[in-house]
Design a protein around this motif. Sequence first.
Motif, PDB file in Angstrom:
ATOM      1  N   THR A 117      -8.150  -1.262  11.158  1.00  0.00           N
ATOM      2  CA  THR A 117      -8.163  -0.360  12.310  1.00  0.00           C
ATOM      3  C   THR A 117      -7.291   0.864  12.034  1.00  0.00           C
ATOM      4  O   THR A 117      -7.678   1.991  12.347  1.00  0.00           O
ATOM      5  CB  THR A 117      -7.679  -1.085  13.573  1.00  0.00           C
ATOM      6  N   ALA A 169     -15.415   1.333  17.660  1.00  0.00           N
ATOM      7  CA  ALA A 169     -15.994   0.664  18.827  1.00  0.00           C
ATOM      8  C   ALA A 169     -16.437  -0.750  18.468  1.00  0.00           C
ATOM      9  O   ALA A 169     -16.267  -1.691  19.266  1.00  0.00           O
ATOM     10  CB  ALA A 169     -17.171   1.479  19.360  1.00  0.00           C
ATOM     11  N   ASP A 179     -15.054  -2.627  16.195  1.00  0.00           N
ATOM     12  CA  ASP A 179     -13.827  -3.421  16.085  1.00  0.00           C
ATOM     13  C   ASP A 179     -13.344  -3.896  17.451  1.00  0.00           C
ATOM     14  O   ASP A 179     -12.838  -5.008  17.581  1.00  0.00           O
ATOM     15  CB  ASP A 179     -12.720  -2.613  15.413  1.00  0.00           C
ATOM     16  N   VAL A 180     -13.502  -3.048  18.458  1.00  0.00           N
ATOM     17  CA  VAL A 180     -13.102  -3.437  19.815  1.00  0.00           C
ATOM     18  C   VAL A 180     -14.038  -4.528  20.345  1.00  0.00           C
ATOM     19  O   VAL A 180     -13.606  -5.498  20.948  1.00  0.00           O
ATOM     20  CB  VAL A 180     -13.112  -2.211  20.759  1.00  0.00           C
ATOM     21  N   TYR A 181     -15.315  -4.382  20.086  1.00  0.00           N
ATOM     22  CA  TYR A 181     -16.322  -5.298  20.615  1.00  0.00           C
ATOM     23  C   TYR A 181     -16.438  -6.579  19.801  1.00  0.00           C
ATOM     24  O   TYR A 181     -16.929  -7.593  20.297  1.00  0.00           O
ATOM     25  CB  TYR A 181     -17.666  -4.568  20.657  1.00  0.00           C
ATOM     26  N   LEU A 234     -15.914   6.487  14.538  1.00  0.00           N
ATOM     27  CA  LEU A 234     -15.959   6.149  15.962  1.00  0.00           C
ATOM     28  C   LEU A 234     -16.830   4.925  16.212  1.00  0.00           C
ATOM     29  O   LEU A 234     -16.475   4.053  17.006  1.00  0.00           O
ATOM     30  CB  LEU A 234     -16.472   7.330  16.773  1.00  0.00           C
ATOM     31  N   LEU A 235     -17.976   4.841  15.537  1.00  0.00           N
ATOM     32  CA  LEU A 235     -18.869   3.709  15.700  1.00  0.00           C
ATOM     33  C   LEU A 235     -18.184   2.405  15.300  1.00  0.00           C
ATOM     34  O   LEU A 235     -18.224   1.417  16.039  1.00  0.00           O
ATOM     35  CB  LEU A 235     -20.135   3.912  14.863  1.00  0.00           C
ATOM     36  N   TYR A 236     -17.531   2.405  14.152  1.00  0.00           N
ATOM     37  CA  TYR A 236     -16.899   1.174  13.689  1.00  0.00           C
ATOM     38  C   TYR A 236     -15.590   0.870  14.420  1.00  0.00           C
ATOM     39  O   TYR A 236     -15.188  -0.293  14.498  1.00  0.00           O
ATOM     40  CB  TYR A 236     -16.741   1.183  12.172  1.00  0.00           C
TER      41      TYR A 236
END
Length: 118
Positions: A26, A87, A89-91, A83-85
Amino acid sequence: MEGGAYGAGKAGGAFDPYTLVRQPHTILRVVSWLFSIVVFGSIVNEGYLNSASEGEEFCIYNRNPNACSYGVAVGVLAFLTCLLYLALDVYFPQISSVKDRKKAVLSDIGVSAWEMHS
């Protein structure tokens, strides 16, 4: 150490921002995101010059507009990919399907390998 499916301790776990921020991948994604902003921002702002003798602007990289366009495109794609990855990582802890986790991890590996190759 707890075992997990494709890089996560327990599938379906709650979101913990402190744990997310402390993970090395991250941190590297955020650093990559910042570098992508620097790349396309610097080319957009200072990559084109206006000449007093010529009436139009030109790219500072050997007067080749494709070089500036390529740099901006790479910077924007890196920005969006980060940004995609981030997001993902959060999901990721909420993904309970092993197949979906595998797809997420393999796509991350594939995109990272493609970026290293380019």
